[in-house]
Scaffold this motif. Structure first.
Motif, PDB file in Angstrom:
ATOM      1  N   PHE A 198       0.860  -1.184   0.000  1.00  9.89           N
ATOM      2  CA  PHE A 198       0.000   0.000   0.000  1.00  9.89           C
ATOM      3  C   PHE A 198       0.893   1.230   0.000  1.00  9.89           C
ATOM      4  O   PHE A 198       1.777   1.374   0.848  1.00  9.89           O
ATOM      5  CB  PHE A 198      -0.926  -0.025   1.229  1.00  9.89           C
ATOM      6  N   PHE A 199       0.657   2.133  -0.962  1.00 10.26           N
ATOM      7  CA  PHE A 199       1.604   3.207  -1.279  1.00 10.26           C
ATOM      8  C   PHE A 199       0.882   4.554  -1.213  1.00 10.26           C
ATOM      9  O   PHE A 199       0.298   4.994  -2.199  1.00 10.26           O
ATOM     10  CB  PHE A 199       2.134   2.911  -2.692  1.00 10.26           C
ATOM     11  N   ARG A 200       0.906   5.183  -0.044  1.00 12.57           N
ATOM     12  CA  ARG A 200       0.138   6.424   0.135  1.00 12.57           C
ATOM     13  C   ARG A 200       0.920   7.466   0.932  1.00 12.57           C
ATOM     14  O   ARG A 200       1.478   7.176   1.983  1.00 12.57           O
ATOM     15  CB  ARG A 200      -1.169   6.134   0.893  1.00 12.57           C
ATOM     16  N   THR A 201       0.886   8.693   0.452  1.00  9.11           N
ATOM     17  CA  THR A 201       1.329   9.820   1.254  1.00  9.11           C
ATOM     18  C   THR A 201       0.130  10.326   2.025  1.00  9.11           C
ATOM     19  O   THR A 201      -0.946  10.514   1.462  1.00  9.11           O
ATOM     20  CB  THR A 201       1.842  10.968   0.351  1.00  9.11           C
ATOM     21  N   HIS A 202       0.311  10.526   3.321  1.00  7.13           N
ATOM     22  CA  HIS A 202      -0.762  11.117   4.113  1.00  7.13           C
ATOM     23  C   HIS A 202      -0.116  12.015   5.157  1.00  7.13           C
ATOM     24  O   HIS A 202       1.024  11.784   5.563  1.00  7.13           O
ATOM     25  CB  HIS A 202      -1.585  10.019   4.796  1.00  7.13           C
ATOM     26  N   SER A 203      -0.829  13.050   5.582  1.00 11.27           N
ATOM     27  CA  SER A 203      -0.306  13.883   6.652  1.00 11.27           C
ATOM     28  C   SER A 203      -1.441  14.545   7.384  1.00 11.27           C
ATOM     29  O   SER A 203      -2.559  14.628   6.880  1.00 11.27           O
ATOM     30  CB  SER A 203       0.645  14.936   6.095  1.00 11.27           C
ATOM     31  N   SER A 204      -1.136  15.016   8.562  1.00  5.51           N
ATOM     32  CA  SER A 204      -2.167  15.652   9.387  1.00  5.51           C
ATOM     33  C   SER A 204      -2.564  16.997   8.798  1.00  5.51           C
ATOM     34  O   SER A 204      -3.580  17.555   9.171  1.00  5.51           O
ATOM     35  CB  SER A 204      -1.649  15.843  10.808  1.00  5.51           C
ATOM     36  N   GLY A 205      -1.741  17.538   7.902  1.00  5.63           N
ATOM     37  CA  GLY A 205      -2.072  18.816   7.303  1.00  5.63           C
ATOM     38  C   GLY A 205      -1.791  20.001   8.215  1.00  5.63           C
ATOM     39  O   GLY A 205      -1.916  21.149   7.818  1.00  5.63           O
ATOM     40  N   ASP A 206      -1.375  19.715   9.449  1.00  2.00           N
ATOM     41  CA  ASP A 206      -1.122  20.805  10.403  1.00  2.00           C
ATOM     42  C   ASP A 206       0.150  21.578  10.084  1.00  2.00           C
ATOM     43  O   ASP A 206       0.319  22.700  10.518  1.00  2.00           O
ATOM     44  CB  ASP A 206      -0.912  20.227  11.828  1.00  2.00           C
ATOM     45  N   HIS A 207       1.059  20.904   9.415  1.00  4.01           N
ATOM     46  CA  HIS A 207       2.373  21.514   9.242  1.00  4.01           C
ATOM     47  C   HIS A 207       2.692  21.705   7.771  1.00  4.01           C
ATOM     48  O   HIS A 207       3.777  21.388   7.316  1.00  4.01           O
ATOM     49  CB  HIS A 207       3.446  20.657   9.905  1.00  4.01           C
ATOM     50  N   GLY A 208       1.726  22.211   7.045  1.00 10.22           N
ATOM     51  CA  GLY A 208       1.970  22.473   5.634  1.00 10.22           C
ATOM     52  C   GLY A 208       1.692  21.254   4.785  1.00 10.22           C
ATOM     53  O   GLY A 208       1.349  20.184   5.292  1.00 10.22           O
ATOM     54  N   ASP A 209       1.853  21.436   3.511  1.00  9.79           N
ATOM     55  CA  ASP A 209       1.494  20.390   2.562  1.00  9.79           C
ATOM     56  C   ASP A 209       2.559  19.330   2.460  1.00  9.79           C
ATOM     57  O   ASP A 209       3.707  19.536   2.852  1.00  9.79           O
ATOM     58  CB  ASP A 209       1.297  21.011   1.176  1.00  9.79           C
ATOM     59  N   LYS A 210       2.140  18.212   1.915  1.00 13.12           N
ATOM     60  CA  LYS A 210       3.117  17.162   1.629  1.00 13.12           C
ATOM     61  C   LYS A 210       2.691  16.470   0.349  1.00 13.12           C
ATOM     62  O   LYS A 210       1.961  15.502   0.364  1.00 13.12           O
ATOM     63  CB  LYS A 210       3.198  16.190   2.801  1.00 13.12           C
ATOM     64  N   GLU A 211       3.100  17.074  -0.733  1.00 14.32           N
ATOM     65  CA  GLU A 211       2.826  16.486  -2.038  1.00 14.32           C
ATOM     66  C   GLU A 211       4.177  16.248  -2.714  1.00 14.32           C
ATOM     67  O   GLU A 211       5.182  16.809  -2.294  1.00 14.32           O
ATOM     68  CB  GLU A 211       1.960  17.441  -2.865  1.00 14.32           C
TER      69      GLU A 211
END
Ligand code: MIG
Length: 808
Positions: A548-561
């Motif tokens: 399983f290959f996913r980027t995920h983040s809480s979004g609290d500390h800026g983007d992560k793309e």
């Protein structure tokens, strides 16, 4: 016949020593007074307990003890029909003055008449498992019932593995761990318990592997020699002592047999093996559309966008926030036509709101969990005060499944189940007195806690199945119990953007794979905090090789793309996501083997060579499928690392250099490279570059043929990728038999199935040919080939249905 005559040397007298450190508060079985046999099941009665021994197969024996009264109803969420049948090829029973002996063609179980303690030996009379104190129990004074324990002898070089998603070191020797799933925000390698509950471990003793599946859903504990270095124990705060002993003899076979026992997974849609982009949360619609457009304009492949909780109307499950997403159906339809799938999150908590239909239906039908005296349980989660469906009730699961009609009709392609440990703000989880149906075996939360999330995932998958017609469902869950692989994929929860967590993600995915749950991945880059470009790039490089290959983040500390960290990182990240798509036929074939044979998709080194002591302690290196050996970079600022190459011969994926195993080597790994090796003899199928699964017709399948001087079989599997047509023969199974010498290389192909691949031909790339070839003959006819001076590879095109190819 093996096993007919007891071998006297190991059957003499009470072969197990007595233990005098028994405590007054502990109770033990005593002398057997009665026994009987029913087919493959044996019952041994002593005054206070009955031991049921079921021989389920040549390699699997189940042990189950009653405490005082009769056995409980034999029901399990992990094993759909625990008592249905045995496939042992023969079961031989014999008796001596002191022992009962039950033998299969593989293992022999010796049970002491004086106290029911037992041991299991293999055909070579090697003791694999041996009770020390054995089974015993204590009163559970607060709740009734018993704490049930099993204590077994530990030998100095025994090693232990598996147990689900534990973030600690891969080898569990010397650790004490517990299963009681919790929402562990920002867990670390010392955190325990975390999210998942898989009471299954693998033991390796003198190169032979066995497994123990302790099918008990109460809070349970595993001590692998922490309290005492000559004993290991497992116990639970209620229920029965009920475990399955599984003999490998290899570690991979232990996992395979355990996975077959608890249920094989389903073939997922191929798009779910592509790249997923997630954040808490992408909204409103314009942001989601822009995200999708950015992927396409930057030509970074992506198949899936996840919508976290903010897509809902006030966090009400099965609704949309109409301002943020005024027309979800047309949004999803547009995104679908641009090659994106949409996954929406669904939590268990149902908002208490009299104008909300899900709440009303649940309330009217008594689908929500109640406290012991009758009131509904109210708990706070994202929507505010909520009621919680009792997913252990089949009626409730059926209702829950029906709720997906709307989302599926809107075009949603998969569902993400979160907070299902279950997690509740303030209290952490449900109060223990909550009542559950437990499929007609009413109980408190003490018994249902560890299976709650799995039953939610089950109902979620069944719901998609109901409305998806011939398309395959996709579910991802945070909580799990043994057997969850039948319904869902998993991720490892709320990790942190740190190098230590990249290392932990690698360990957790390997451990899950050894625990029957191969379809796993981590939040790439870390959920909490922000990685820098280097850490994110290294984590993407690892994620390419996770199922399983996913980027995920809480979004609290800026983007992560993939483009967040600037163009130099973006270039490398794009290349790796492209590589993932090129590898899809390999990963899909690996998944097919997992579905078909229960073969774990990731294998740790302990699964590759049980004879090699080094492999017992290495945890950075792992294999994906049969042919790839990977070792992530887990530190900043390095240009390479030391890694261990296990037995066999391996080609460096980047340089084609051939190295031999059982040695530690230095591997160069500038930021653009992750150490990867390909097993000699492998045939790796590669797709052309694509932006998403199904973007274009595959016009050719490239086969990278890593030649060998031996015989090797390779299997490649293809089908439509998203339907059930494979059940009617619509698949293409390619078996490729390599046979090499120092002067020739031969490849024979046998194709099975009726699926018509879109490509007419294979492009073949031969690696590692040392002799000077003159002819390449395909089915008797000479064909052209090209030599690439720089790469030292040979290239040729052949009809995809060829039978035989000879290079000499
Ligand atoms: O209380 O839905 O692990 O992936 O983004 C936090 C919001 C709830 C926890 C999940 C995480 C998800 C988040 N959720």
């Amino acid at each position: 016949m093996a096993g007919t005559q007891p071998d006297e040397s190991i059957f003499e007298g009470n072969y197990m020593e007595k233990f005098d450190d028994r405590k007054d508060s502990e109770f033990y079985p005593n002398q057997v007074i009665n026994w009987k046999r029913k087919d493959w099941k044996f019952y041994f009665d002593s005054r206070d307990t009955t031991l049921e021994v079921s021989v389920l197969g040549d390699f699997i024996i189940r042990f189950r003890y009653s405490v005082y009264e009769n056995m409980e109803d034999d029901f399990s969420y992990a094993i759909p029909n625990p008592t249905i049948s045995s496939n042992a090829s023969e079961i031989i029973f014999s008796e001596t003055d002191d022992l009962f002996i039950i033998s299969t063609v593989q293992i022999k179980c010796l049970i002491q008449k004086s106290d029911l303690r037992h041991k299991i030996v293999n055909n070579e009379n090697q003791t694999l498992f041996e009770n020390e104190k054995g089974y015993h129990w204590r009163e559970e004074k607060n709740h009734g019932g018993y704490i049930v324990l099993s204590t077994n002898k530990l030998e100095k070089d025994d090693q232990f593995f598996a147990l689900g998603d534990k973030p600690c070191r891969l080898n569990l020797k010397g650790k004490k761990l517990q299963l009681w799933g919790v929402d562990h925000y920002g867990y670390g390698s010392d955190s325990d318990p975390v999210y998942k509950n898989v009471p299954f471990f693998i033991g390796i003793r003198k190169s032979k592997a066995f497994g123990v599946f302790f099918d008990n859903t109460f809070r349970s504990f595993f001590d692998f020699g922490k309290e005492r270095d000559n004993a290991y124990s497992f116990w639970a705060h209620g229920g029965e002592m009920n475990y399955y002993f599984i003999y490998g003899p290899t570690a991979s076979e232990v996992t395979e047999k355990y996975t077959v026992l608890t249920g094989k997974p389903q073939l997922p849609p191929m798009w779910s093996l592509g790249y997923h982009q997630s954040k808490w949360s992408y909204y409103p619609e314009t942001v989601v559309r822009e995200l999708a457009e950015t992927f396409r304009s930057k030509k970074i492949p992506c198949d899936v966008i996840h919508l976290d909780i903010d897509y809902m109307d006030g966090y009400r499950c099965f609704t949309w926030d109409n301002e943020r997403f005024p027309n979800p159906k047309s949004m999803i339809s547009d995104l679908n036509s641009d090659g994106f799938k949409i996954i929406t999150i669904i939590d268990p908590g149902i908002k208490i709101d009299k104008d909300y239909w899900v709440y009303k239906q649940g309330l009217d039908n008594q689908y929500f969990c109640k406290r012991s005296d009758g009131p509904l349980f109210r708990g706070s989660v994202w929507p505010g005060l909520c009621y919680f469906p009792d997913f252990t009730n089949p009626k409730v699961r059926n209702w829950w499944s029906s709720l997906f009609e709307g989302l599926i009709d809107d075009g949603v392609d998969g569902i993400w189940n979160d907070m299902n440990e279950p997690a509740v703000f303030e209290e952490g989880t449900f109060p223990l007195d909550i009542r559950h149906d437990y499929d007609g075996h009413p109980c408190s939360h003490r018994k249902a806690h560890n299976v709650y999330g799995m039953q939610m995932a089950r109902a979620t998958t069944e719901g998609q199945r109901r409305f998806l017609d011939n398309k395959r469902p996709f579910t991802i869950t945070r909580s799990a119990y043994a057997g969850v692989q039948r319904y869902s994929s998993v991720w490892t929860g709320d990790n942190v953007a740190s190098w230590e967590h990249l290392r932990i993600a690698n360990v957790q995915c390997q451990r899950l794979s050894a625990s029957g749950i191969s379809f796993a991945g981590s939040d790439i880059g870390g959920f909490i905090d922000s990685p820098d470009g280097e850490l994110y790039t290294r984590w993407i490089q690892l994620g390419v090789f996770h199922p399983f290959f996913r980027t995920h983040s809480s979004g609290d500390h800026g983007d992560k793309e993939p483009w967040t960290f600037g163009s130099s990182y973006e270039r490398i990240i794009r290349r790796y996501i492209e590589l993932r798509y090129e590898l899809l036929p390999y990963i899909y074939s690996t998944f097919w083997k997992y579905v078909t044979y229960a073969t774990p998709m990731l294998k740790s080194l302990f699964m590759i060579d049980e004879q090699d002591p080094e492999c017992m302690f290495r945890e950075d290196e792992f294999m994906l499928g049969e042919d790839f050996l990977i070792c992530p970079i887990t530190e900043p600022g390095v240009n390479g690392r030391k890694m261990y190459i296990p037995k066999g011969s391996w080609f460096n994926f980047w340089t084609d250099e051939l190295v031999s195993g059982r040695q530690e080597i230095w591997v160069d790994a500038p930021l653009s490279k992750i150490p990867v090796f390909v097993k000699r003899g492998a045939v790796i199928p590669i797709y052309p570059k694509m932006q998403y699964v199904g973007e274009k017709e595959i016009f050719e399948l490239t086969l990278h043929i890593y030649t060998c001087e031996s015989e090797v079989e390779n299997t490649i599997y293809e089908d439509s990728g998203d339907s059930y047509d494979f059940q009617n023969g619509q698949y293409r199974l390619m078996k490729l038999f390599s046979k090499g010498t120092d002067k020739s290389f031969e490849l024979n192909q046998v194709v099975d199935g009726e699926f018509e691949a879109s490509y007419p031909q294979y492009r073949l790339v031969f690696h590692g040919i040392e002799f000077k070839p003159s002819d390449l003959k395909v089915d008797g006819e000479k064909i052209d080939y090209h030599y690439h001076e720089k790469k030292k590879t040979y290239e040729a095109w052949v009809n995809k249905d060829f039978n035989q190819l000879v290079f000499s």
